[in-house]
Each structure stands twice: as C-alpha cells, then as structure tokens.
Scaffold this motif. Sequence first.
Motif, PDB file in Angstrom:
ATOM      1  N   UNK A 220      18.603 -24.398 -40.057  1.00  0.00           N
ATOM      2  CA  UNK A 220      19.157 -23.907 -39.519  1.00  0.00           C
ATOM      3  C   UNK A 220      20.953 -23.324 -39.995  1.00  0.00           C
TER       4      UNK A 220
ATOM      5  N   UNK B 286      41.705 -27.165 -35.655  1.00  0.00           N
ATOM      6  CA  UNK B 286      41.639 -27.132 -36.923  1.00  0.00           C
ATOM      7  C   UNK B 286      41.932 -25.522 -36.987  1.00  0.00           C
TER       8      UNK B 286
ATOM      9  N   UNK C 163      22.938 -28.158 -30.627  1.00  0.00           N
ATOM     10  CA  UNK C 163      22.965 -28.731 -31.637  1.00  0.00           C
ATOM     11  C   UNK C 163      22.552 -30.071 -31.247  1.00  0.00           C
TER      12      UNK C 163
ATOM     13  N   UNK D 149      34.082 -23.855 -34.118  1.00  0.00           N
ATOM     14  CA  UNK D 149      33.538 -25.187 -34.660  1.00  0.00           C
ATOM     15  C   UNK D 149      34.958 -25.784 -34.840  1.00  0.00           C
TER      16      UNK D 149
ATOM     17  N   UNK E  42      36.635 -25.789 -32.182  1.00  0.00           N
ATOM     18  CA  UNK E  42      36.072 -27.004 -31.104  1.00  0.00           C
ATOM     19  C   UNK E  42      36.658 -28.487 -31.551  1.00  0.00           C
ATOM     20  N   UNK E  43      37.250 -28.306 -32.760  1.00  0.00           N
ATOM     21  CA  UNK E  43      37.612 -29.474 -33.045  1.00  0.00           C
ATOM     22  C   UNK E  43      39.346 -29.397 -33.507  1.00  0.00           C
TER      23      UNK E  43
ATOM     24  N   UNK F 227      34.892 -33.958 -39.986  1.00  0.00           N
ATOM     25  CA  UNK F 227      35.464 -33.366 -38.841  1.00  0.00           C
ATOM     26  C   UNK F 227      34.079 -32.327 -38.020  1.00  0.00           C
ATOM     27  N   UNK F 228      34.631 -30.793 -39.102  1.00  0.00           N
ATOM     28  CA  UNK F 228      33.575 -30.244 -38.911  1.00  0.00           C
ATOM     29  C   UNK F 228      32.366 -30.343 -38.914  1.00  0.00           C
ATOM     30  N   UNK F 229      31.851 -30.992 -39.564  1.00  0.00           N
ATOM     31  CA  UNK F 229      30.431 -31.222 -39.238  1.00  0.00           C
ATOM     32  C   UNK F 229      30.071 -31.861 -38.280  1.00  0.00           C
TER      33      UNK F 229
ATOM     34  N   UNK G 284      29.359 -27.223 -44.880  1.00  0.00           N
ATOM     35  CA  UNK G 284      28.284 -27.380 -44.723  1.00  0.00           C
ATOM     36  C   UNK G 284      27.014 -27.558 -44.640  1.00  0.00           C
TER      37      UNK G 284
ATOM     38  N   UNK H 279      31.982 -32.003 -35.499  1.00  0.00           N
ATOM     39  CA  UNK H 279      31.931 -31.227 -34.197  1.00  0.00           C
ATOM     40  C   UNK H 279      30.940 -30.281 -34.068  1.00  0.00           C
ATOM     41  N   UNK H 280      29.782 -30.492 -34.807  1.00  0.00           N
ATOM     42  CA  UNK H 280      28.832 -28.907 -34.977  1.00  0.00           C
ATOM     43  C   UNK H 280      27.535 -30.591 -34.449  1.00  0.00           C
ATOM     44  N   UNK H 281      27.432 -31.709 -35.357  1.00  0.00           N
ATOM     45  CA  UNK H 281      26.252 -31.763 -34.466  1.00  0.00           C
ATOM     46  C   UNK H 281      26.128 -32.587 -33.099  1.00  0.00           C
TER      47      UNK H 281
ATOM     48  N   UNK I  89      34.373 -24.254 -45.983  1.00  0.00           N
ATOM     49  CA  UNK I  89      33.405 -25.106 -45.551  1.00  0.00           C
ATOM     50  C   UNK I  89      31.892 -24.442 -45.438  1.00  0.00           C
TER      51      UNK I  89
END
Lengths: 489, 100
Positions: free
Chosen positions: B1, B17, A370, B11, B14-15, A359-361, B31, A363-365, B27
Amino acid sequence: MSLPAYHTVRDLSRALQDGAVSSTEITREYLDRIDRLDSQVKAYLYVDPDGAMAMAREADTLIRKGEASPLTGVPIGIKDVICIEGIPNTCGSKILQNYVPPYSATVIEKLKSEHVVFLGKLNMDEFAMGSSTENSRFQVTRNPWDLERIPGGSSGGSAAAVAAALSPAALGTDTGGSIRQPAALCGIVGLKPTYGRVSRFGLVAFASSLDQIGPMTRSVWDAAMLLNVIAGHDPKDSTSMPREVPDYTEGLEEGVKGMRIGIPDEYFIEGIDPEVEKAVRDAIEALKDGGAEVVRLSLPHTEYAIATYYIIATAEASSNLARYDGVRYGYREASAKALKEMYEKTRSEGFGTEVKRRIMLGTYVLSAGYYEAYYRKAQQVRTLIRRDFAEAFEKCDVIMTPTTPTPAFRVGEKTDDPLQMYLSDIFTISANLAGLPGISVPCGWTQAGLPIGVQFLGATFSEPIVLRAAYSFEKRFPFADRYPDLVAR
Amino acid sequence: MAIGRKEVEHIATLARLSLGEEEKARLEKDLNAILGYVEKLSALDTKGVEPTSHTLEITNAFREDVLKPFEKGEKILGNAPAKRETFFQVPPIAEDVSST
C-alpha cells in the motif's frame, strides 16, 4: 582524580550506614566528576548541585540519627522523561524545553521518601524515540568506552552516566529496549520490569501499552535494591498491578542449579556480530557450569516483532503526543494568527524529525480505512508473540539471548536510515510486546574494547528468577570495578 | 500500500503538522520504506486471533471518586506560553476573526 571508592550502590550504602563516608562527601565526588567529564560524555541535560548537596546534608542527618534506609544518601540520576517537581523536564524535546513540572512522578516520591539524592536529569532520544540518543534536540551523548560511538538509546544519558561514574545508578525507561540496549552498549546492568510492576504516574507517555520505568546500575544486586523501592501498586496509575512487592535481593545467592535456561534459535541469526555471539555463548556455558539446564527452543514469531512494534508504538505515540498543542505548557510558535495555525506551527517546529516521522506513521495506521490492515493486524500478531513466550516458559524458567546484535555503532552511522536504526532493537522489542521482565548484564568486551550484553527474559512478574539468573552469571563475570579509560585519566 | 504526496498531506493535517516541501518528500520516502517493511505481517494468518491491546491481567481499575484539592495551580499556569488572569490565552479560534 581516581576511580570511585565504592563501585556499587550496595557497597556505597554499607559505607554510608557504617559512617565510613558521608552522603555530602559522595555527592560532592560525583558532582566534581560531572564537572570534569560531562563536557565529553554529555550525559546530563540538567545538573542540580545545590539541590543535591541540600538533599545529601539531610540524608547525613538521618543516617547519624539511625533513621536511614538502604538508599538514604545514595546519589542517582534521572532520565529526563520522569518528572521531578521544580526541575525542568524536557524529554529531549524543544516542545518541552521550558516545562517545569508542578508535581513529581510516583517513583520520584518513593525515592524521595528514602532520601535518595537527585544529581540531575539525563539526556535521551526525543520522547524516548530512538536507539542512539542522537535524536535529542539538545546534545548527542557519547559512549564513554569510545567517544566516537553512540551510547545506545533512548536512555543513553542514563547508561553513559552510570558507565562513566557520573552517577552510581540511574532510572531509565524501556518501550522497545531503551533500558536494556544502552545498558548493553555501555557495559552496565539495565532492568525492564514487568509491565504494570512500576507506577508510571509522572512519566511522560510514549507508548502506553509498552512503557516501563526501570533501574540502570553497576550490578544486579543494585538493580534489585532500586526495584524494591520503585515497584508497587499506585492508585494514581490504573495500569499498575495491585500485587505484593517481594524483597528482590532475597534469593539472589541461591544460584542456578536446576534452573532451566531457554535458548531461542531465532536470537542467534545471521548478521549477529561474531564477538557478540561468542560472548553470549560463553555466558550460557558459564551458567551450565553453575548447574543450569540448557533447553533449546523456538520463538517462531520473533521476526515479526519489529514490524508489530512500529505499528503499535507509533499509533499510541501519535495519540499521546496530541497533547502538545502550545496551549498549556511548553513551546509555542507565537507568530500564528489563528488557533489551528498555532497548533500546526508549534508542533512542526517543536518536534524533531524522528518524532514527526512516528506521529505521521501512527496517524496513518490509525486512520480510516487502514486501521484493520495495520493496527488490528499488529495487535493480533502481538497475541501470537505472547503465545510463543507462554509456550516457551512451559519448557524453561528463563530465556537467555544477546541484548543487541552488535556492539555500539558510530555516531551518525544510522541516522539517515530509520529502518536500520529500528533493527538494532531486534532482540529487546518482544519483551515489551509481551509485557515481560528483562535484564541486560555485561558479558564481555570486544577486542576493540566495546561492551557486550547478555539478556535474561522471564515470564510476567518473575523478576526474582530473572534477577537470580543474572546475578549468578554476574558472580562469574564481575565487572563493577571496570571503568572506561576517561574515568581514571 | 504505497502512499503518495496527497496522502502525506492528509495525514499531516490529521496530525496537526505543517510540513515544508522537502519534509514531505522525505516523509513520503521514509513512510513507504517502513510500510513496505511492516507489510511482512500480512504473510501471517491471524484469522480468529484475539488482538492484544495490553498485557495486564486486569480489565478495569476502579477507585472511589474522592476530591483531592491541588494547591499549586499557579505553578500550572506558570508553564503556560500565554495567560491572562487565571486563563490560558490562545489566538482566535475562528480563522476569519484574525483578519478583521
């Protein structure tokens, strides 16, 4: 207790129609074996003995009246990501642990109308994210060929159940190899149909441009029998293709004489287990003996498939999994005093490590700044991967590769290194990105007794050719009566 | 990056969490490893290449907009973690309400 009397759905179906055995007898046999063995294999998250026996009795009545179809009375297990009304559907996640669907998936309705018997729900990596079934929040399924090893994933429960005769067949789902990879590692057949071939209504979504439901069986014929029932357009799924469904068992016997089989250089790489490579090369020779023409070819963008996949799949997942908010169903962290806090606590406790990572990855992309560099770029590379296949299928009818680079690994071996885990899907992921049908068929066992799978890929909607090539190989290397020791013990 | 702690926190917001310190550190490491790996895509020239969002040869799937009553509303509500009458119940939406 002995091995199953009928190794395949095809044989079982004949015996049921002939009255040689009843569905209640067969269903009881499988429920008994689950009782005896599943404490070791841990394939099932939920077994429904009463429901199964009731369905079996109904099937027997229909068979007696002569109103049966080929799958009537055949028991089957379902991956716990496909909804059956009234039966818990967890997706291997704490966030859905209390969820009981008020409706059934279209594939379930189709199987119900054939009076298939549902044995229960099968374990999986949480939200189908994983390659070993170790990401289930409830239990780690074991490989029946070696209980110290993983069954593959994410449909590891389905694969282990069919391998250990805890079900004659199962449904799984495949987003990056989740049907074919565990099928290979457990020594069974696993078919991922073309994207759009099977309705996904009632399938809990992971990555919507990649997910597909498919059969996991003990023979290629069985996979064709199941596909006959589950394939087809569904008005409830706008991504299912309005396209006729042929009888997939027809033409299987026609053989491979004159068929052009493509062998891509990029799938025989450094790092591939020598026993796997030998078994797959022998499988290619076997089809050559059967009259197939072998064509060497290149799929130059293969090495970019995993990177492409982990951008696209996680982006889609981060969006799909936004629905788990603790409001309408599933787990809620009840101590939160305000709504946003409730969302965050619920999701943080409800999702496991790998799901949160993705979910984190994702959301980031997808996040501002990005999107172009990652998501759009990946979608463009996806086009290049599709073009590779389009060019390849001008030179060949079907592509043959190893399904996995190695046999099943040990429980815990890759859990600390997500990238290493992702790399175990290296040979299966491209088919999802290009939307192609793919099937894994057993082609050997290692010295240590671990199964090896060979994969056949075809152009979109070429299931008849893919199945025919796979069936033709299987005839030279039948395995349906081969069971792990624990089944016979 | 490469991404740092601040970005991990952004992030996560946004998610939706909430992450503990240990989780954030893990993470950040994972990541960065995964993003380092996917960096290989930048070696490819994709200028002018159309993106693929899905592989179906259909663009839109239209159907008649017909009402089909769903008769099992109580089963849907039965899955709710909290409900009142025929409503899903949630904690206060405005955060300051909870402290009064």
